[in-house]
Design an enzyme around this catalytic site. Sequence first.
Site, short mmCIF file in Angstrom:
data_model
loop_
_atom_site.label_atom_id
_atom_site.label_comp_id
_atom_site.label_asym_id
_atom_site.label_seq_id
_atom_site.Cartn_x
_atom_site.Cartn_y
_atom_site.Cartn_z
N GLU A 15 0.84 -1.21 0.00
CA GLU A 15 0.00 0.00 0.00
C GLU A 15 0.86 1.25 0.00
O GLU A 15 2.08 1.19 0.13
CB GLU A 15 -0.91 0.03 1.24
CG GLU A 15 -2.34 -0.41 1.01
CD GLU A 15 -3.17 0.61 0.24
OE1 GLU A 15 -2.60 1.60 -0.25
OE2 GLU A 15 -4.38 0.40 0.12
N ARG A 109 -7.11 1.74 13.58
CA ARG A 109 -5.71 1.97 13.27
C ARG A 109 -5.62 2.97 12.13
O ARG A 109 -6.58 3.19 11.40
CB ARG A 109 -4.99 0.67 12.88
CG ARG A 109 -5.46 0.04 11.57
CD ARG A 109 -4.44 -0.95 11.04
NE ARG A 109 -4.88 -1.70 9.88
CZ ARG A 109 -4.86 -1.25 8.62
NH1 ARG A 109 -4.46 -0.02 8.35
NH2 ARG A 109 -5.26 -2.03 7.63
N ASN A 111 -4.77 4.24 8.46
CA ASN A 111 -4.73 3.62 7.14
C ASN A 111 -4.00 4.56 6.19
O ASN A 111 -2.91 5.01 6.51
CB ASN A 111 -6.13 3.23 6.66
CG ASN A 111 -6.09 2.15 5.60
OD1 ASN A 111 -5.34 1.18 5.75
ND2 ASN A 111 -6.85 2.28 4.54
N ASN A 155 -9.30 5.81 2.90
CA ASN A 155 -8.37 5.33 1.88
C ASN A 155 -7.90 6.45 0.96
O ASN A 155 -7.52 7.51 1.43
CB ASN A 155 -9.00 4.16 1.11
CG ASN A 155 -8.12 2.92 1.17
OD1 ASN A 155 -6.92 3.01 0.97
ND2 ASN A 155 -8.71 1.78 1.46
N ASP A 207 -9.87 1.53 -3.60
CA ASP A 207 -8.85 1.49 -2.55
C ASP A 207 -8.03 2.78 -2.63
O ASP A 207 -8.58 3.86 -2.50
CB ASP A 207 -8.01 0.23 -2.73
CG ASP A 207 -7.27 -0.19 -1.47
OD1 ASP A 207 -6.77 0.69 -0.76
OD2 ASP A 207 -7.17 -1.40 -1.19
#
Length: 303
Positions: A15, A109, A111, A155, A207
Amino acid sequence: MDPYVQVVNTCVLGEGPHWDGTKQELFYVDIEGTSVNRYNPVTNDHARVTIAGQGGVSLVVPVSPLVAPNQYVVSTGRDLQMMEWDGVSSTPTSLTKILSIDASFPSNRFNDGKCDASGRLWAGSMDESGGTNGNLYKIQRGAETLMETGISISNGIAWSSDNLLMYYIDTPTRRVDVFDFNGVAGTIANRRTVYDFNTVGEAGSPDGMTIDANGHLYVGCWGGFQMIHIDPTTGQKVKSIPFPTANITSAAFGGRNLDTLFVTSATSGLSEIDLAGQPAAGSLFQVTNLGVRGQNVGNPYLP
């Protein structure tokens, strides 16, 4: 002929690619592998630094080299940290916590996150229990400001070249949204949708994303075997870029001319049967001959 070249097969959950224009290198994370990766496309050199025992590492942004060379803002779980790394060693030189978020939601958490043109970090959280307790923050000078609430998986983020729009993805909504953006004040307003996966029946869920010099978006499709190229002005898909694995996570333009699209992917979420049929899962890919360039290099963080 395949549009991609498989570069490095390293990640469980690749990512957050960031092209560093100063070093001419790509940095990206492996969230579940708790590592930051560095790739030089000219020398084909690849290095990884692991941050063990502190949670998923979901973003990496270099600090401006004029301020602090070889330092990076990274996330570990709900913490944002300053990491010093020589770019070679398997462990960081130092880690210093900047701040923590979402203390009331221990299943959250960090991202995805990126810096705007003023060096402010925009980073969101996700609720790993599947709820909507995630948030979007603006972080500058070591302090966070809450900008958006009620998020499931914060995202992809991208800004228009005139700095008047900020594109944003909350993955489970299956939408690409946009805010009006005030680059001076660092504020957002008037959220609306520019591309709805639900309405058009798009494969996968949105995403991470990046933007080209024409203002078009490139959105990774988790579960969709593709990255899609969207014109946000018309709300139409220009084309699909296919990949040999389902979970395409994000992208960044890089290379000397910003004309190579670096694309991350994941093995996470795939069954053993899936993995047997998708040996390229978890790879970093590079796509060339798109006929476009990226809007700019990744913006560094200004502490």
